[in-house]
Write an enzyme that holds these catalytic residues in place. Structure first.
Site, PDB file in Angstrom:
ATOM      1  N   LYS A 104      -0.250   4.634   4.681  1.00 16.22           N
ATOM      2  CA  LYS A 104      -1.123   3.686   5.381  1.00 16.22           C
ATOM      3  C   LYS A 104      -0.542   3.388   6.754  1.00 16.22           C
ATOM      4  CE  LYS A 104      -3.620  -0.679   4.810  1.00 16.22           C
ATOM      5  NZ  LYS A 104      -4.913  -0.041   5.144  1.00 16.22           N
ATOM      6  N   HIS A 152       0.835  -1.193   0.000  1.00 13.36           N
ATOM      7  CA  HIS A 152       0.000   0.000   0.000  1.00 13.36           C
ATOM      8  C   HIS A 152       0.876   1.251   0.000  1.00 13.36           C
ATOM      9  CE1 HIS A 152      -3.170  -2.831   1.239  1.00 13.36           C
ATOM     10  NE2 HIS A 152      -4.008  -1.917   0.815  1.00 13.36           N
TER      11      HIS A 152
END
Length: 242
Positions: A135, A131
């Protein structure tokens, strides 16, 4: 027209959901963010979506219960204590809690479960997710969901067989374990790969999110499906009918 209320309206997902509502003939009942009172919005909406932070979940659930409003929870990083609150709320209202609202990921989880059920423990299962750099939780909620799907296929609890990250002299891989590894960088919306590694062969099942809008579209699809449902705990798989 179904009116959807957004908890976390200023966040990435909240903004994406609001921007896509007109594509589905839905309307925005309103939105709140950190510091806002969740109760008034719960009374205005036909269905709520929650993409906030775990700490906000108890108050958001309480407001939904008080108003009798169905709620879709896409917040990640929730604990077992939060899951208990979700289960309690589902006795009074319709609740759908998921680690990923993508319809493609929902189908992937079903494929992972079926593969795990058909391949014995000599096939090692590894889950790799990547990600964007911002995140805050790892492994991702989606990786956890895929791990739970694999564990369910084998008839075990993920908490008893999961190995999260490896460092140093970790030793031989224990048969039957499910590994989860996290990568972070750039602006990646979400990549997930589930590897079944056997003797001399591998099966790889994966999903790549190319645009965050897919999560918004999945969330709206699920929210519209959830609106008007009787009290109970629902899943994205039910939204897809699988």
């Amino acid at each position: 027209m179904t009116a959807i209320g957004i908890y976390g309206s200023a966040g990435r997902m909240g903004r994406a959901i609001a921007a896509a509502l007109s594509d589905y003939g839905a309307t925005l009942a309103g939105g709140i963010d950190a510091g806002g009172d969740p109760a008034p919005l719960a009374s205005l909406a036909d269905v709520l979506v929650d993409f906030t932070v775990p700490g906000a979940l108890p108050a958001n659930l309480a407001a939904a219960r008080a108003a009798g409003t169905p709620i879709l929870i896409g917040t990640t990083g929730i604990t077992q204590a939060h899951r208990a609150l979700v289960a309690e709320a589902a006795q009074e209202i319709a609740v759908l809690q998921t680690g990923n609202t993508s319809l493609g990921v929902t189908l992937l989880a079903r494929l992972v479960r079926e593969a795990a059920a058909r391949l014995d423990s000599s096939w090692d299962i590894e889950i790799v997710e990547m990600h964007h750099r911002a995140k805050v939780d790892a492994p991702s909620g989606t990786a956890q969901m895929l791990g739970e799907a694999a564990a369910a296929g084998r008839g075990v609890a993920l908490g008893n067989v999961s190995v999260v990250g490896r460092a140093g002299l970790s030793g031989d891989r224990a048969e039957g374990t499910i590994g989860l590894a996290s990568l972070r960088g750039g602006t990646v919306a979400g990549d997930h790969q589930v590897i079944f590694a056997g003797n001399g062969e591998r099966i790889e099942l994966g999903h790549r999110a190319e645009d965050r809008a897919i999560f918004a579209h999945g969330a709206i699809t699920a929210a519209l499906w959830l609106a008007g449902k009787p009290a109970g705990s629902y899943s994205m798989a039910e939204v897809l009918g699988i």
